[in-house]
Design an enzyme around this catalytic site. Structure first.
Site, PDB file in Angstrom:
ATOM      1  CG  PHE A  11      -3.362  -0.518  -8.813  1.00  0.00           C
ATOM      2  CD1 PHE A  11      -4.767  -0.563  -8.577  1.00  0.00           C
ATOM      3  CD2 PHE A  11      -2.537  -0.118  -7.641  1.00  0.00           C
ATOM      4  CE1 PHE A  11      -5.401  -0.601  -7.194  1.00  0.00           C
ATOM      5  CE2 PHE A  11      -3.109   0.002  -6.266  1.00  0.00           C
ATOM      6  CZ  PHE A  11      -4.607   0.039  -6.342  1.00  0.00           C
ATOM      7  CD  GLU A  80       9.136  -1.265 -15.153  1.00  0.00           C
ATOM      8  OE1 GLU A  80       8.838  -2.157 -14.284  1.00  0.00           O
ATOM      9  OE2 GLU A  80       9.022  -1.438 -16.183  1.00  0.00           O
ATOM     10  CB  THR A 120       6.266   5.959  -3.365  1.00  0.00           C
ATOM     11  OG1 THR A 120       6.178   4.875  -2.299  1.00  0.00           O
ATOM     12  CG2 THR A 120       7.801   6.103  -3.808  1.00  0.00           C
ATOM     13  CG  ASP A 121       4.596   5.321   1.972  1.00  0.00           C
ATOM     14  OD1 ASP A 121       5.118   4.823   0.947  1.00  0.00           O
ATOM     15  OD2 ASP A 121       4.021   5.294   2.726  1.00  0.00           O
ATOM     16  CD  GLU A 122       8.257   1.308  -1.205  1.00  0.00           C
ATOM     17  OE1 GLU A 122       9.401   1.347  -1.663  1.00  0.00           O
ATOM     18  OE2 GLU A 122       7.268   0.656  -1.265  1.00  0.00           O
ATOM     19  CE1 TYR A 147       8.426   2.470  -7.465  1.00  0.00           C
ATOM     20  CE2 TYR A 147       8.468   1.941  -4.966  1.00  0.00           C
ATOM     21  CZ  TYR A 147       7.818   2.293  -6.060  1.00  0.00           C
ATOM     22  OH  TYR A 147       6.756   3.310  -6.073  1.00  0.00           O
ATOM     23  CB  THR A 150      14.529   4.884  -9.586  1.00  0.00           C
ATOM     24  OG1 THR A 150      13.452   3.921  -9.320  1.00  0.00           O
ATOM     25  CG2 THR A 150      15.866   4.035 -10.157  1.00  0.00           C
ATOM     26  CE  LYS A 151       7.530   7.054  -7.838  1.00  0.00           C
ATOM     27  NZ  LYS A 151       6.830   7.733  -9.104  1.00  0.00           N
ATOM     28  CG  ASN A 176       2.033   0.145   0.856  1.00  0.00           C
ATOM     29  OD1 ASN A 176       2.953   0.604   1.479  1.00  0.00           O
ATOM     30  ND2 ASN A 176       2.245  -1.259   0.387  1.00  0.00           N
ATOM     31  CB  ILE A 188      -3.728  -6.706  -1.119  1.00  0.00           C
ATOM     32  CG1 ILE A 188      -3.290  -6.316   0.363  1.00  0.00           C
ATOM     33  CG2 ILE A 188      -5.273  -7.125  -1.215  1.00  0.00           C
ATOM     34  CD1 ILE A 188      -4.015  -4.864   1.066  1.00  0.00           C
ATOM     35  NE  ARG A 190       3.010 -14.119  -4.617  1.00  0.00           N
ATOM     36  CZ  ARG A 190       4.001 -14.913  -3.887  1.00  0.00           C
ATOM     37  NH1 ARG A 190       4.458 -14.124  -3.083  1.00  0.00           N
ATOM     38  NH2 ARG A 190       4.601 -16.143  -4.208  1.00  0.00           N
ATOM     39  NE  ARG A 211       5.350  -1.802   3.103  1.00  0.00           N
ATOM     40  CZ  ARG A 211       6.430  -2.292   3.703  1.00  0.00           C
ATOM     41  NH1 ARG A 211       6.446  -1.949   5.017  1.00  0.00           N
ATOM     42  NH2 ARG A 211       7.575  -2.920   3.207  1.00  0.00           N
ATOM     43  CG  ASN A 246       3.015  -7.331   5.439  1.00  0.00           C
ATOM     44  OD1 ASN A 246       2.476  -6.288   5.381  1.00  0.00           O
ATOM     45  ND2 ASN A 246       4.460  -7.369   5.383  1.00  0.00           N
TER      46      ASN A 246
HETATM   47  P1  NAD Z   1       1.676   0.026 -11.857  1.00  0.00           P
HETATM   48  O1  NAD Z   1       2.813  -0.966 -12.053  1.00  0.00           O
HETATM   49  O2  NAD Z   1       0.555  -0.898 -11.562  1.00  0.00           O
HETATM   50  O3  NAD Z   1       1.454   0.776 -13.126  1.00  0.00           O
HETATM   51  C1  NAD Z   1       2.494   1.611 -13.790  1.00  0.00           C
HETATM   52  C2  NAD Z   1       1.916   1.627 -15.370  1.00  0.00           C
HETATM   53  O4  NAD Z   1       2.855   2.765 -16.032  1.00  0.00           O
HETATM   54  C3  NAD Z   1       1.825   0.769 -16.274  1.00  0.00           C
HETATM   55  O5  NAD Z   1       0.407   0.742 -16.902  1.00  0.00           O
HETATM   56  C4  NAD Z   1       2.956   0.868 -17.157  1.00  0.00           C
HETATM   57  O6  NAD Z   1       2.674  -0.023 -18.513  1.00  0.00           O
HETATM   58  C5  NAD Z   1       3.078   2.064 -17.387  1.00  0.00           C
HETATM   59  N1  NAD Z   1       4.500   2.384 -17.461  1.00  0.00           N
HETATM   60  C6  NAD Z   1       5.880   1.668 -17.115  1.00  0.00           C
HETATM   61  N2  NAD Z   1       6.744   2.310 -17.686  1.00  0.00           N
HETATM   62  C7  NAD Z   1       6.239   3.355 -18.741  1.00  0.00           C
HETATM   63  C8  NAD Z   1       7.007   3.968 -19.649  1.00  0.00           C
HETATM   64  N3  NAD Z   1       8.316   4.230 -19.734  1.00  0.00           N
HETATM   65  N4  NAD Z   1       6.342   4.843 -20.379  1.00  0.00           N
HETATM   66  C9  NAD Z   1       4.697   5.047 -20.300  1.00  0.00           C
HETATM   67  N5  NAD Z   1       4.126   4.171 -19.179  1.00  0.00           N
HETATM   68  C10 NAD Z   1       4.809   3.213 -18.620  1.00  0.00           C
HETATM   69  O7  NAD Z   1       1.924   1.069 -10.806  1.00  0.00           O
HETATM   70  P2  NAD Z   1       0.773   1.773  -9.789  1.00  0.00           P
HETATM   71  O8  NAD Z   1       0.826   0.915  -8.633  1.00  0.00           O
HETATM   72  O9  NAD Z   1      -0.351   2.162 -10.580  1.00  0.00           O
HETATM   73  O10 NAD Z   1       1.624   2.993  -9.380  1.00  0.00           O
HETATM   74  C11 NAD Z   1       1.591   4.279 -10.174  1.00  0.00           C
HETATM   75  C12 NAD Z   1       2.542   5.382  -9.589  1.00  0.00           C
HETATM   76  O11 NAD Z   1       2.089   5.534  -8.303  1.00  0.00           O
HETATM   77  C13 NAD Z   1       3.824   5.221  -9.673  1.00  0.00           C
HETATM   78  O12 NAD Z   1       4.611   6.263  -9.783  1.00  0.00           O
HETATM   79  C14 NAD Z   1       3.958   4.632  -8.200  1.00  0.00           C
HETATM   80  O13 NAD Z   1       5.489   4.956  -7.998  1.00  0.00           O
HETATM   81  C15 NAD Z   1       3.329   5.328  -7.435  1.00  0.00           C
HETATM   82  N6  NAD Z   1       2.565   4.984  -6.170  1.00  0.00           N
HETATM   83  C16 NAD Z   1       2.271   3.672  -5.963  1.00  0.00           C
HETATM   84  C17 NAD Z   1       1.730   3.109  -5.016  1.00  0.00           C
HETATM   85  C18 NAD Z   1       1.147   1.852  -4.711  1.00  0.00           C
HETATM   86  O14 NAD Z   1       0.915   1.297  -3.723  1.00  0.00           O
HETATM   87  N7  NAD Z   1       0.662   1.188  -5.665  1.00  0.00           N
HETATM   88  C19 NAD Z   1       1.609   4.086  -3.737  1.00  0.00           C
HETATM   89  C20 NAD Z   1       2.379   5.455  -3.994  1.00  0.00           C
HETATM   90  C21 NAD Z   1       2.958   5.629  -5.199  1.00  0.00           C
HETATM   91  O1  DAU Z   2       4.274   2.624   0.169  1.00  0.00           O
HETATM   92  C1  DAU Z   2       3.999   2.705  -1.501  1.00  0.00           C
HETATM   93  C2  DAU Z   2       4.658   1.760  -2.178  1.00  0.00           C
HETATM   94  O2  DAU Z   2       3.567   0.409  -1.800  1.00  0.00           O
HETATM   95  C3  DAU Z   2       4.576   2.066  -3.467  1.00  0.00           C
HETATM   96  O3  DAU Z   2       5.514   2.840  -3.808  1.00  0.00           O
HETATM   97  C4  DAU Z   2       4.957   0.651  -4.578  1.00  0.00           C
HETATM   98  O4  DAU Z   2       4.834   0.844  -6.005  1.00  0.00           O
HETATM   99  C5  DAU Z   2       3.972  -0.588  -4.064  1.00  0.00           C
HETATM  100  O5  DAU Z   2       4.366  -1.689  -4.654  1.00  0.00           O
HETATM  101  C6  DAU Z   2       4.167  -0.662  -2.338  1.00  0.00           C
HETATM  102  O6  DAU Z   2       5.394  -1.348  -2.235  1.00  0.00           O
HETATM  103  P1  DAU Z   2       5.456  -2.420  -1.083  1.00  0.00           P
HETATM  104  O7  DAU Z   2       6.715  -3.021  -1.403  1.00  0.00           O
HETATM  105  O8  DAU Z   2       5.112  -2.100   0.296  1.00  0.00           O
HETATM  106  O9  DAU Z   2       4.256  -3.225  -1.578  1.00  0.00           O
HETATM  107  P2  DAU Z   2       4.293  -4.776  -1.773  1.00  0.00           P
HETATM  108  O10 DAU Z   2       2.688  -5.166  -2.194  1.00  0.00           O
HETATM  109  O11 DAU Z   2       5.390  -5.616  -2.806  1.00  0.00           O
HETATM  110  O12 DAU Z   2       4.385  -5.431  -0.475  1.00  0.00           O
HETATM  111  C7  DAU Z   2       3.719  -4.964   0.652  1.00  0.00           C
HETATM  112  C8  DAU Z   2       3.987  -5.555   2.011  1.00  0.00           C
HETATM  113  O13 DAU Z   2       3.856  -7.152   2.037  1.00  0.00           O
HETATM  114  C9  DAU Z   2       5.625  -5.421   2.136  1.00  0.00           C
HETATM  115  O14 DAU Z   2       6.032  -5.706   3.524  1.00  0.00           O
HETATM  116  C10 DAU Z   2       6.242  -7.000   1.527  1.00  0.00           C
HETATM  117  C11 DAU Z   2       5.118  -7.911   1.981  1.00  0.00           C
HETATM  118  N1  DAU Z   2       4.866  -9.097   0.911  1.00  0.00           N
HETATM  119  C12 DAU Z   2       4.507  -8.777  -0.327  1.00  0.00           C
HETATM  120  C13 DAU Z   2       4.211  -9.759  -1.428  1.00  0.00           C
HETATM  121  C14 DAU Z   2       4.358  -9.706  -2.870  1.00  0.00           C
HETATM  122  C15 DAU Z   2       4.511 -10.329   1.558  1.00  0.00           C
HETATM  123  O15 DAU Z   2       4.601 -10.587   2.808  1.00  0.00           O
HETATM  124  N2  DAU Z   2       4.280 -11.399   0.554  1.00  0.00           N
HETATM  125  C16 DAU Z   2       4.252 -11.131  -0.594  1.00  0.00           C
HETATM  126  O16 DAU Z   2       3.894 -12.193  -1.462  1.00  0.00           O
END
Ligand code: NAD
Ligand code: DAU
Length: 331
Positions: A11, A80, A120-122, A147, A150-151, A176, A188, A190, A211, A246
């Site tokens: 993403f 992951e 991540t802020d998590e 998750y 490990t981050k 997020n 979002i 979903r 969030r 949410n």
């Molecule tokens: P995502 O799950 O959409 O994408 C992860 C990507 O990494 C995928 O393309 C997957 O194929 C690849 N990948 C997984 N394992 C791998 C491996 N071993 N080697 C190479 N590629 C691999 O995740 P995202 O939401 O785009 O998040 C990207 C980064 O940002 C992550 O490190 C996540 O912790 C961080 N982050 C995400 C959010 C969020 O809200 N989504 C917020 C803050 C930080």
């Molecule tokens: O804060 C940054 C993090 O945000 C990133 O590090 C993660 O990679 C990213 O997945 C996200 O983590 P969250 O656990 O906050 O995101 P998620 O989209 O899974 O859920 C957002 C909120 O919505 C959380 O409070 C759980 C809730 N939720 C989630 C799903 C999938 C629902 O209520 N219904 C749902 O179906």
């Protein structure tokens, strides 16, 4: 500038690569991605001719060493990333987020290149709903889930390699993200794709969890600011003052899609569900001069909803398996 972008088919990574190709034509981009269920090569279609794509894992020491040796800067998005998956099966999180980051660090050390680690802020755990505080760069680490732990571990590895080996690295911890190309497992997309499929959104627990939402393009502009002007060895928090619970987010999605605001189901809660995240991005704003371009969640959400409505071919193939996995969890 030769950039190696790991996780660039996910993403945030795919949006980063698209933004980089669009706005920085002098950058040469190589993507390394394992194409897990979360990676999608078609997310890079708009820039496919402008980049090199390598299918492989950041945990593959030999491959990583070769690719790092051919670049100037590594930006590590590979991870992951989904909390619910980490509760069901933690092992891949340890492999990619910890071992994979370690392999990257060793290759970066070997070739003396610059690295930016996306986190991540998590890692900070959660805040009470009524706590006036926000996370800052000085907040202690207190992760809750497989998750986030490990981050957190990966961040600590980066810090140790900076201190012990003088690695030229920076870290960012963002809140997020939302925007195009986000996997339909996440909150979002979903709910948006549920409504577009005629299914009610699913809210965990009471829906009171908060969030701090930021548009993915604003996150990626902040990453470029850190790459351009960030001080080596430093951590920068990234957030756009986008706190919302949410229930508010779901009701906004329903409103944008012309549905009644009570057209959703409450489902069972996520174990260990973090209550609230909130970022103080003061350091990023004052030191690097970054400001978000998406002023409010509602307008950002409207364009994101429109993107999912216009790109069914991108998300429909993953929707069925995602919902089947959720229904096994009772969510
Ligand atoms: P995502 O799950 O959409 O994408 C992860 C990507 O990494 C995928 O393309 C997957 O194929 C690849 N990948 C997984 N394992 C791998 C491996 N071993 N080697 C190479 N590629 C691999 O995740 P995202 O939401 O785009 O998040 C990207 C980064 O940002 C992550 O490190 C996540 O912790 C961080 N982050 C995400 C959010 C969020 O809200 N989504 C917020 C803050 C930080
Ligand atoms: O804060 C940054 C993090 O945000 C990133 O590090 C993660 O990679 C990213 O997945 C996200 O983590 P969250 O656990 O906050 O995101 P998620 O989209 O899974 O859920 C957002 C909120 O919505 C959380 O409070 C759980 C809730 N939720 C989630 C799903 C999938 C629902 O209520 N219904 C749902 O179906």
């Amino acid at each position: 500038m030769r950039l190696l972008v790991t996780g660039g088919a996910g993403f945030i990574g795919s949006n980063f690569v698209q933004q980089t190709v669009r706005e920085r034509p002098d950058h040469q981009v190589t993507v390394l991605d394992a194409l897990t269920y979360a990676g999608n090569r078609s997310s890079l279609d708009p820039v496919a001719d402008a980049i090199e794509f390598v299918h492989g894992s950041i945990a593959d020491a030999e491959l990583v060493d070769r690719l790092v040796g051919e670049c100037d800067v590594v930006v590590n998005f590979a991870a992951e990333s989904h909390n619910d998956n980490s509760l069901a099966e933690p092992e891949p999180f340890l492999q990619t987020n910890l071992v994979g980051t370690y392999r990257l660090l060793e290759a970066v050390r070997h070739h003396s290149v610059r690295m930016h680690h996306v986190s991540t802020d998590e890692v900070f755990g959660d805040l009470e709903l009524d706590d006036p505080k926000k996370f800052t760069e000085d907040t202690p680490y207190r992760p809750s889930s497989p998750y986030s732990s490990t981050k957190a571990g990966a961040d600590l590895l980066v810090r140790a390699w900076v201190r012990s080996f003088g690695l030229a690295a920076t870290i960012s911890n963002c809140s997020n993200n939302y925007g195009p190309y986000q996997h339909v497992e996440k909150f979002i997309p979903r709910q948006v794709t549920n409504v577009l499929s005629g299914v009610k959104p699913k809210v965990y627990g009471t829906g009171a969890n908060v969030r701090d939402w930021i548009h993915v393009d604003d996150h990626n502009r902040a990453l470029h600011a850190v790459l351009d002007r960030g001080r080596l060895g430093e951590t920068y928090l990234i957030g756009a003052d986008g706190e919302a619970d949410n229930l508010t987010v779901v009701r906004t999605i329903l409103r944008v899609l012309g549905k009644p605001e009570d057209w959703f189901d409450f489902v069972s809660d996520r174990p260990g569900h973090d209550l609230r995240y909130a970022i103080d991005a003061g350091k990023l704003r004052t030191e690097l001069g970054w400001t978000p371009e998406f002023a409010d969640l509602e307008s950002g959400l409207a364009s994101t909803v429109q993107w999912y409505a216009d790109h069914r071919e991108w998300w429909e193939p993953a929707k069925h398996a995602t919902e089947a996995a959720y229904s096994e969890l009772g969510r």
